[in-house]
Design a protein around this motif. Structure first.
Motif, PDB file in Angstrom:
ATOM      1  N   GLN A  51     -91.469 -16.059  36.427  1.00 17.12           N
ATOM      2  CA  GLN A  51     -91.270 -14.625  36.200  1.00 17.12           C
ATOM      3  C   GLN A  51     -92.097 -14.118  35.012  1.00 17.12           C
ATOM      4  OE1 GLN A  51     -89.352 -12.532  38.156  1.00 17.12           O
ATOM      5  NE2 GLN A  51     -89.309 -14.331  39.477  1.00 17.12           N
ATOM      6  N   ASN A  52     -92.977 -14.988  34.492  1.00 19.63           N
ATOM      7  CA  ASN A  52     -93.828 -14.655  33.342  1.00 19.63           C
ATOM      8  C   ASN A  52     -93.030 -14.231  32.109  1.00 19.63           C
ATOM      9  OD1 ASN A  52     -96.251 -15.159  34.763  1.00 19.63           O
ATOM     10  ND2 ASN A  52     -96.130 -13.126  35.684  1.00 19.63           N
ATOM     11  N   GLU A  53     -91.869 -14.838  31.903  1.00 18.90           N
ATOM     12  CA  GLU A  53     -91.070 -14.502  30.730  1.00 18.90           C
ATOM     13  C   GLU A  53     -91.785 -14.961  29.465  1.00 18.90           C
ATOM     14  OE1 GLU A  53     -86.707 -14.509  32.852  1.00 18.90           O
ATOM     15  OE2 GLU A  53     -87.079 -15.942  31.243  1.00 18.90           O
ATOM     16  N   PHE A  54     -91.831 -14.079  28.469  1.00 21.67           N
ATOM     17  CA  PHE A  54     -92.544 -14.336  27.226  1.00 21.67           C
ATOM     18  C   PHE A  54     -91.591 -14.673  26.080  1.00 21.67           C
ATOM     19  CE2 PHE A  54     -94.487 -12.743  23.278  1.00 21.67           C
ATOM     20  CZ  PHE A  54     -95.626 -13.528  23.247  1.00 21.67           C
ATOM     21  N   THR A  55     -90.491 -13.931  25.978  1.00 16.82           N
ATOM     22  CA  THR A  55     -89.534 -14.168  24.897  1.00 16.82           C
ATOM     23  C   THR A  55     -88.170 -13.598  25.237  1.00 16.82           C
ATOM     24  OG1 THR A  55     -89.147 -13.916  22.516  1.00 16.82           O
ATOM     25  CG2 THR A  55     -90.129 -12.047  23.633  1.00 16.82           C
ATOM     26  N   HIS A  56     -87.141 -14.214  24.688  1.00 11.74           N
ATOM     27  CA  HIS A  56     -85.775 -13.696  24.717  1.00 11.74           C
ATOM     28  C   HIS A  56     -85.435 -13.338  23.274  1.00 11.74           C
ATOM     29  CE1 HIS A  56     -84.901 -16.351  28.488  1.00 11.74           C
ATOM     30  NE2 HIS A  56     -85.632 -15.281  28.774  1.00 11.74           N
ATOM     31  N   ARG A  57     -85.046 -12.073  23.028  1.00 11.92           N
ATOM     32  CA  ARG A  57     -84.800 -11.587  21.668  1.00 11.92           C
ATOM     33  C   ARG A  57     -83.596 -10.655  21.622  1.00 11.92           C
ATOM     34  NH1 ARG A  57     -90.752  -9.404  19.783  1.00 11.92           N
ATOM     35  NH2 ARG A  57     -91.872 -11.338  20.096  1.00 11.92           N
ATOM     36  N   TYR A  58     -83.227 -10.317  20.398  1.00 17.00           N
ATOM     37  CA  TYR A  58     -82.224  -9.288  20.106  1.00 17.00           C
ATOM     38  C   TYR A  58     -80.876  -9.559  20.779  1.00 17.00           C
ATOM     39  CZ  TYR A  58     -86.574  -7.074  18.734  1.00 17.00           C
ATOM     40  OH  TYR A  58     -87.804  -6.830  18.192  1.00 17.00           O
ATOM     41  N   ALA A  59     -80.401 -10.788  20.653  1.00 16.35           N
ATOM     42  CA  ALA A  59     -79.079 -11.110  21.181  1.00 16.35           C
ATOM     43  C   ALA A  59     -78.022 -10.294  20.450  1.00 16.35           C
ATOM     44  CB  ALA A  59     -78.799 -12.601  21.004  1.00 16.35           C
ATOM     45  N   THR A  60     -77.024  -9.856  21.185  1.00 14.69           N
ATOM     46  CA  THR A  60     -75.884  -9.149  20.609  1.00 14.69           C
ATOM     47  C   THR A  60     -74.624  -9.587  21.337  1.00 14.69           C
ATOM     48  OG1 THR A  60     -74.974  -6.983  20.023  1.00 14.69           O
ATOM     49  CG2 THR A  60     -76.237  -7.086  22.053  1.00 14.69           C
ATOM     50  N   PHE A  61     -73.658 -10.106  20.577  1.00 16.24           N
ATOM     51  CA  PHE A  61     -72.431 -10.636  21.169  1.00 16.24           C
ATOM     52  C   PHE A  61     -71.560  -9.531  21.731  1.00 16.24           C
ATOM     53  CE2 PHE A  61     -73.299 -14.476  18.670  1.00 16.24           C
ATOM     54  CZ  PHE A  61     -72.998 -15.444  19.618  1.00 16.24           C
ATOM     55  N   LEU A  62     -70.879  -9.850  22.821  1.00 15.98           N
ATOM     56  CA  LEU A  62     -69.862  -8.979  23.392  1.00 15.98           C
ATOM     57  C   LEU A  62     -68.511  -9.351  22.781  1.00 15.98           C
ATOM     58  CD1 LEU A  62     -71.131  -8.947  27.077  1.00 15.98           C
ATOM     59  CD2 LEU A  62     -71.393  -7.181  25.328  1.00 15.98           C
ATOM     60  N   PRO A  63     -67.477  -8.519  22.953  1.00 17.00           N
ATOM     61  CA  PRO A  63     -66.193  -8.760  22.280  1.00 17.00           C
ATOM     62  C   PRO A  63     -65.522 -10.100  22.583  1.00 17.00           C
ATOM     63  CG  PRO A  63     -66.295  -6.508  23.057  1.00 17.00           C
ATOM     64  CD  PRO A  63     -67.508  -7.208  23.610  1.00 17.00           C
ATOM     65  N   ASP A  64     -65.852 -10.741  23.689  1.00 18.86           N
ATOM     66  CA  ASP A  64     -65.197 -12.030  23.993  1.00 18.86           C
ATOM     67  C   ASP A  64     -65.723 -13.178  23.138  1.00 18.86           C
ATOM     68  OD1 ASP A  64     -67.667 -12.756  25.088  1.00 18.86           O
ATOM     69  OD2 ASP A  64     -66.890 -13.052  27.114  1.00 18.86           O
ATOM     70  N   ASN A  65     -66.752 -12.915  22.304  1.00 18.62           N
ATOM     71  CA  ASN A  65     -67.292 -13.925  21.383  1.00 18.62           C
ATOM     72  C   ASN A  65     -68.085 -15.026  22.071  1.00 18.62           C
ATOM     73  OD1 ASN A  65     -67.048 -13.517  18.671  1.00 18.62           O
ATOM     74  ND2 ASN A  65     -65.510 -15.083  18.363  1.00 18.62           N
ATOM     75  N   ASP A  66     -68.217 -14.964  23.367  1.00 15.93           N
ATOM     76  CA  ASP A  66     -68.922 -15.982  24.138  1.00 15.93           C
ATOM     77  C   ASP A  66     -70.160 -15.391  24.820  1.00 15.93           C
ATOM     78  OD1 ASP A  66     -69.337 -18.543  25.418  1.00 15.93           O
ATOM     79  OD2 ASP A  66     -68.427 -17.710  27.229  1.00 15.93           O
ATOM     80  N   HIS A  67     -69.994 -14.267  25.499  1.00 15.18           N
ATOM     81  CA  HIS A  67     -71.114 -13.626  26.190  1.00 15.18           C
ATOM     82  C   HIS A  67     -71.958 -12.828  25.212  1.00 15.18           C
ATOM     83  CE1 HIS A  67     -68.524 -14.534  29.617  1.00 15.18           C
ATOM     84  NE2 HIS A  67     -69.645 -14.516  30.320  1.00 15.18           N
ATOM     85  N   TYR A  68     -73.229 -12.747  25.528  1.00 18.85           N
ATOM     86  CA  TYR A  68     -74.146 -11.955  24.712  1.00 18.85           C
ATOM     87  C   TYR A  68     -75.197 -11.314  25.609  1.00 18.85           C
ATOM     88  CZ  TYR A  68     -76.826 -16.275  25.150  1.00 18.85           C
ATOM     89  OH  TYR A  68     -77.457 -17.378  25.655  1.00 18.85           O
ATOM     90  N   LEU A  69     -75.645 -10.152  25.181  1.00 20.33           N
ATOM     91  CA  LEU A  69     -76.745  -9.449  25.824  1.00 20.33           C
ATOM     92  C   LEU A  69     -78.019  -9.796  25.073  1.00 20.33           C
ATOM     93  CD1 LEU A  69     -75.048  -5.942  25.983  1.00 20.33           C
ATOM     94  CD2 LEU A  69     -75.240  -7.587  27.864  1.00 20.33           C
ATOM     95  N   PHE A  70     -79.163  -9.684  25.745  1.00 20.70           N
ATOM     96  CA  PHE A  70     -80.436  -9.885  25.052  1.00 20.70           C
ATOM     97  C   PHE A  70     -81.566  -9.209  25.807  1.00 20.70           C
ATOM     98  CE2 PHE A  70     -80.127 -13.495  27.909  1.00 20.70           C
ATOM     99  CZ  PHE A  70     -81.407 -13.668  28.392  1.00 20.70           C
TER     100      PHE A  70
END
Length: 188
Positions: A115-134
């Protein structure tokens, strides 16, 4: 309080500064020379930042700087209530996690070369303390139309695409906030 990186004109170097919202002046934090990409601990007691090839932390009121782990060219991070930090240690790589107390960082995500992914950045946790967006940048450091916001978790590092966007995600009060074509967007 807010934290930011700025040049100290008296010493002619960049460092981390903290300012109370009800104060007119900011205070530089000693020992934070060359700081970049600061982020708060979950309780606001500490600030984490990148400097000199390391992920570091300092009390938000000042004090000794403590090294958490290596991060050659750190780009972003977030700190959850379990004192786990998810961060990007380099400008062109996946996300890692490390205990806030320090130690060896463990890779969380894998870049998908198909998929030509270059980087994963800017993680931010969701309230469950386990899942995160990025933010999932594709194709190059300048990005492209296939850049996306994704979700994953510490307990199950499977990555799911949520939506196309060229910005970091922010989660607040049940809303996902992101930019699209210079417009602030929200989604429940």
């Amino acid at each position: 309080r807010i934290a930011f990186v700025a040049r100290d004109s008296s010493e002619n170097n960049v460092k981390l500064w903290v300012r109370s919202l009800n104060a007119e002046t900011a205070i530089p934090l000693k020992g934070t020379d060359d700081a970049s990409f600061p982020f708060w601990s979950h309780d606001g007691e500490y600030l984490a930042f990148f400097a000199n090839g390391k992920l570091k932390k300092i009390l938000s009121t000042g004090g000794p700087v403590l090294t958490i782990c290596d991060a050659s060219q750190g780009r972003s991070g977030d700190w959850n209530r379990d004192d786990i930090i998810v961060f990007t240690p380099d400008y062109d790589g996946p996300l890692y996690m490390v205990p806030a107390a320090g130690g060896e960082a463990n890779q969380l995500t894998q870049l998908d070369s198909t998929q030509n992914e270059f980087t994963h950045r800017y993680a931010t946790f969701l309230p469950d303390n386990d899942h995160y967006l990025f933010f999932n940048r594709k194709e190059s450091n300048s990005g492209g139309e296939k850049d996306a916001i994704c979700i994953s978790s510490i307990s199950n590092p499977t990555v799911k695409h949520l939506l196309f966007a060229k910005s970091n995600p922010v989660y607040a009060n049940g809303q996902l906030l992101f930019m699209r074509d210079d417009i602030l967007m929200t989604q429940q």
